[in-house]
Design a protein around this motif. Sequence first.
Motif, PDB file in Angstrom:
ATOM      1  N   UNK A  53     -22.765   5.669   3.822  1.00  0.00           N
ATOM      2  CA  UNK A  53     -22.547   6.021   2.426  1.00  0.00           C
ATOM      3  C   UNK A  53     -21.311   5.272   1.956  1.00  0.00           C
ATOM      4  N   UNK A  54     -21.420   4.559   0.852  1.00  0.00           N
ATOM      5  CA  UNK A  54     -20.313   3.711   0.415  1.00  0.00           C
ATOM      6  C   UNK A  54     -19.983   3.984  -1.055  1.00  0.00           C
ATOM      7  N   UNK A  55     -18.729   4.272  -1.312  1.00  0.00           N
ATOM      8  CA  UNK A  55     -18.272   4.490  -2.689  1.00  0.00           C
ATOM      9  C   UNK A  55     -18.007   3.118  -3.296  1.00  0.00           C
ATOM     10  N   UNK A  56     -18.900   2.674  -4.158  1.00  0.00           N
ATOM     11  CA  UNK A  56     -18.793   1.329  -4.718  1.00  0.00           C
ATOM     12  C   UNK A  56     -17.888   1.279  -5.941  1.00  0.00           C
ATOM     13  N   UNK A  57     -17.702   2.399  -6.598  1.00  0.00           N
ATOM     14  CA  UNK A  57     -16.755   2.432  -7.716  1.00  0.00           C
ATOM     15  C   UNK A  57     -16.257   3.859  -7.908  1.00  0.00           C
ATOM     16  N   UNK A  58     -14.943   4.000  -8.026  1.00  0.00           N
ATOM     17  CA  UNK A  58     -14.304   5.300  -8.254  1.00  0.00           C
ATOM     18  C   UNK A  58     -13.278   5.106  -9.359  1.00  0.00           C
ATOM     19  N   UNK A  59     -13.515   5.740 -10.496  1.00  0.00           N
ATOM     20  CA  UNK A  59     -12.662   5.550 -11.667  1.00  0.00           C
ATOM     21  C   UNK A  59     -12.228   6.908 -12.201  1.00  0.00           C
ATOM     22  N   UNK A  60     -10.924   7.059 -12.442  1.00  0.00           N
ATOM     23  CA  UNK A  60     -10.375   8.273 -13.038  1.00  0.00           C
ATOM     24  C   UNK A  60      -9.471   7.864 -14.202  1.00  0.00           C
TER      25      UNK A  60
END
Length: 211
Positions: A53-60
């Motif tokens: 499982x890969x987090x390809x984009x994390x934006x806050x």
Amino acid sequence: MTGARLRAQCLSHPENTVLVTCHLQVDPLESERPKLCGHAFASMWDYGENRVGWVTQLVVEEAVRQRYVATQLLQTLKVHASFSRINIIGLVSSHPAACNALAKYVAANLKDVDLDFIRGHAKGILEASPISYLKAAQPKGMLFQENCNNGVVSSVFTEFYVDHAEPLAVLGQYKLKGQWCLGELLDGHEFLAIFPIAPVSPITPMGQINY
């Protein structure tokens, strides 16, 4: 990042992609809809007998950072059925807080990252990825290069040249607390974090619980 570039570089097949969003309630006089304040894209693929499982984009959104929004976005992935078989999870990011949120996903601490696991599996995981920029990414640092003396431990050269002012400030805070082991951040690079994890059972929808 444009929508076209996002689809081409950060998303795999829709069946293997998950989107998680976070919204804030706002004054009804200002808007009838909650305000989007963060999101995470994640993709899944096979690596040998493993499921990644890969987090390809994390934006806050900047206004709500340091309020555990990134942590909650990633924790929400656990309840998705697609993540029930995941036994490896990772991301590349220039922001130490994203790496920290991923560590919390596996109930780990950033100062205790299993660097040998990253060393042994990073290249194979990236090469197996259906995401173009990950497949082309070049692992860098002490874990992958002999005679590496620039302070880098685990990173990838993604050629994403972005402003590192805020990430570097946050990195300094982690270092002062003794909570960092992934090394320095160079221009055009992002940290590489990968963790093994025991698969979790997806939450059963109400009305489908077997007694």
